[in-house]
Motif scaffolding. Sequence first.
Motif, PDB file in Angstrom:
ATOM      1  N   THR A 111     121.030  22.036  70.476  1.00 44.99           N
ATOM      2  CA  THR A 111     120.511  23.174  71.244  1.00 44.99           C
ATOM      3  C   THR A 111     120.352  22.856  72.739  1.00 44.99           C
ATOM      4  N   HIS A 112     120.319  21.555  73.092  1.00 47.32           N
ATOM      5  CA  HIS A 112     120.178  21.175  74.510  1.00 47.32           C
ATOM      6  C   HIS A 112     121.425  20.470  75.031  1.00 47.32           C
ATOM      7  N   ALA A 113     122.536  20.650  74.332  1.00 44.80           N
ATOM      8  CA  ALA A 113     123.764  19.915  74.685  1.00 44.80           C
ATOM      9  C   ALA A 113     124.200  20.155  76.128  1.00 44.80           C
ATOM     10  N   LYS A 114     124.089  21.408  76.575  1.00 44.80           N
ATOM     11  CA  LYS A 114     124.591  21.729  77.913  1.00 44.80           C
ATOM     12  C   LYS A 114     123.805  20.997  78.994  1.00 44.80           C
ATOM     13  N   GLU A 115     122.473  21.082  78.912  1.00 41.13           N
ATOM     14  CA  GLU A 115     121.660  20.431  79.951  1.00 41.13           C
ATOM     15  C   GLU A 115     121.738  18.910  79.875  1.00 41.13           C
ATOM     16  N   THR A 152     133.139  15.368  82.213  1.00 38.91           N
ATOM     17  CA  THR A 152     133.250  15.992  80.888  1.00 38.91           C
ATOM     18  C   THR A 152     132.030  15.591  80.068  1.00 38.91           C
ATOM     19  N   PRO A 153     131.569  16.467  79.172  1.00 38.44           N
ATOM     20  CA  PRO A 153     130.426  16.117  78.333  1.00 38.44           C
ATOM     21  C   PRO A 153     130.680  14.804  77.585  1.00 38.44           C
ATOM     22  N   THR A 154     129.663  13.979  77.484  1.00 39.62           N
ATOM     23  CA  THR A 154     129.837  12.644  76.916  1.00 39.62           C
ATOM     24  C   THR A 154     129.581  12.626  75.412  1.00 39.62           C
ATOM     25  N   PRO A 155     130.171  11.640  74.714  1.00 40.88           N
ATOM     26  CA  PRO A 155     129.740  11.411  73.336  1.00 40.88           C
ATOM     27  C   PRO A 155     128.308  10.892  73.340  1.00 40.88           C
ATOM     28  N   VAL A 156     127.644  10.934  72.196  1.00 46.07           N
ATOM     29  CA  VAL A 156     126.244  10.495  72.132  1.00 46.07           C
ATOM     30  C   VAL A 156     125.979   9.738  70.833  1.00 46.07           C
ATOM     31  N   VAL A 157     125.199   8.663  70.938  1.00 47.50           N
ATOM     32  CA  VAL A 157     124.736   7.925  69.766  1.00 47.50           C
ATOM     33  C   VAL A 157     123.262   8.247  69.547  1.00 47.50           C
ATOM     34  N   ILE A 158     122.934   8.696  68.334  1.00 47.66           N
ATOM     35  CA  ILE A 158     121.529   8.859  67.949  1.00 47.66           C
ATOM     36  C   ILE A 158     121.125   7.577  67.224  1.00 47.66           C
ATOM     37  N   ASN A 159     120.077   6.914  67.691  1.00 51.41           N
ATOM     38  CA  ASN A 159     119.629   5.677  67.061  1.00 51.41           C
ATOM     39  C   ASN A 159     118.284   5.877  66.358  1.00 51.41           C
ATOM     40  N   ASP A 179     128.681  16.087  74.259  1.00 52.43           N
ATOM     41  CA  ASP A 179     129.696  16.769  73.460  1.00 52.43           C
ATOM     42  C   ASP A 179     129.259  16.741  71.988  1.00 52.43           C
ATOM     43  N   THR A 180     128.916  17.903  71.445  1.00 54.14           N
ATOM     44  CA  THR A 180     128.416  17.942  70.066  1.00 54.14           C
ATOM     45  C   THR A 180     129.505  17.655  69.028  1.00 54.14           C
ATOM     46  N   ASN A 181     130.763  17.598  69.462  1.00 56.46           N
ATOM     47  CA  ASN A 181     131.831  17.183  68.547  1.00 56.46           C
ATOM     48  C   ASN A 181     131.922  15.663  68.450  1.00 56.46           C
ATOM     49  N   LYS A 182     131.139  14.988  69.281  1.00 60.08           N
ATOM     50  CA  LYS A 182     131.214  13.518  69.324  1.00 60.08           C
ATOM     51  C   LYS A 182     129.826  12.902  69.185  1.00 60.08           C
ATOM     52  N   ILE A 183     129.127  13.305  68.116  1.00 64.10           N
ATOM     53  CA  ILE A 183     127.813  12.736  67.827  1.00 64.10           C
ATOM     54  C   ILE A 183     127.965  11.646  66.774  1.00 64.10           C
ATOM     55  N   PHE A 233     127.341   0.757  74.302  1.00 64.12           N
ATOM     56  CA  PHE A 233     127.533   2.214  74.237  1.00 64.12           C
ATOM     57  C   PHE A 233     127.635   2.801  75.646  1.00 64.12           C
ATOM     58  N   PHE A 234     126.723   2.377  76.527  1.00 63.89           N
ATOM     59  CA  PHE A 234     126.762   2.877  77.904  1.00 63.89           C
ATOM     60  C   PHE A 234     128.099   2.514  78.563  1.00 63.89           C
ATOM     61  N   LYS A 235     128.554   1.286  78.309  1.00 62.97           N
ATOM     62  CA  LYS A 235     129.803   0.811  78.918  1.00 62.97           C
ATOM     63  C   LYS A 235     130.986   1.679  78.502  1.00 62.97           C
ATOM     64  N   ASN A 236     130.888   2.234  77.299  1.00 60.15           N
ATOM     65  CA  ASN A 236     131.963   3.085  76.779  1.00 60.15           C
ATOM     66  C   ASN A 236     131.713   4.571  77.021  1.00 60.15           C
ATOM     67  N   GLY A 237     130.743   4.869  77.884  1.00 63.70           N
ATOM     68  CA  GLY A 237     130.553   6.253  78.305  1.00 63.70           C
ATOM     69  C   GLY A 237     129.689   7.102  77.405  1.00 63.70           C
ATOM     70  N   TYR A 238     128.969   6.472  76.465  1.00 62.07           N
ATOM     71  CA  TYR A 238     128.105   7.224  75.550  1.00 62.07           C
ATOM     72  C   TYR A 238     126.735   7.483  76.157  1.00 62.07           C
ATOM     73  N   ALA A 239     126.174   8.627  75.830  1.00 61.76           N
ATOM     74  CA  ALA A 239     124.738   8.846  76.005  1.00 61.76           C
ATOM     75  C   ALA A 239     124.059   8.282  74.761  1.00 61.76           C
ATOM     76  N   VAL A 240     122.756   8.019  74.852  1.00 56.47           N
ATOM     77  CA  VAL A 240     121.997   7.507  73.705  1.00 56.47           C
ATOM     78  C   VAL A 240     120.717   8.319  73.537  1.00 56.47           C
ATOM     79  N   ALA A 241     120.427   8.665  72.289  1.00 57.59           N
ATOM     80  CA  ALA A 241     119.167   9.343  71.952  1.00 57.59           C
ATOM     81  C   ALA A 241     118.442   8.458  70.949  1.00 57.59           C
TER      82      ALA A 241
END
Length: 229
Positions: free
Chosen positions: A99-103, A36-43, A107-111, A63-71
């Motif tokens: 705009t690049h969420a799919k690739e 499933t698409p992951t949540p993401v943290v923008i730092n 999950d853009t609902n979890k930014i 964050f990684f341990k909890n399944g987040y992507a990081v930007a």
Amino acid sequence: PVEFPEGYQARIDVVYTQVNGWDGRIDLYTNPKSETPTPVVINIHGGGWNHGEKESQTGYGSFFKNGYAVANVEYRLLGVAPAPAAIEDVRCALIYLYTHAKELNIDTNKIVIMGGSAGGHLALMAGLLANEKKFDNNCKYDGDIKVAAIIDKYGVTDLMPLSKWKSAKNWLGKDFDNKNFIESVSPLYYVTKNSAPVYIVHGDADPIVPYDQSTALYKKLKANGVKTK
């Protein structure tokens, strides 16, 4: 370098925006294999809007341990352009993720957007602006923009009382005494009842960013019924 788990993928120095010959770069740590698409943290790094670099930021293990992507984002510092350039850039970084969420399998609902000091100010601005697109001049997104949460670490929330402060005055540039402009780049003035939840971290003996910058934000969020701690 940032250590990331097996299965994650690092894309370093991806250009998310280009302005007047300046390339805005972002480091992306994503999990392409997640079902499933992951949540993401923008730092967003700090540095008084005049120094600092994204490479100084490395501690994303929890964050990684909890399944987040990081930007991890860089933005135009004062040496390249004064306010509101840095705000325009972090908004572009946010829009890039939309705009690049799919690739990127996010999950853009979890930014979640996070920053410290000047980075905290920029995280608040990017998140609290939500669908107010006045700083989105260099990148367009037609859909709704909303972050799930903001983590503000000792960020500047109101530049009005700080406009004579050297870092702030320099960043504000020729508009350092223009009340309307100063309010337009201050997060405090964008709080509404629909604002994203905000987690605020601030030491009450902070020698640089006054502690009351955070208490003012906390009070305004509470007054508007926004979840905050």
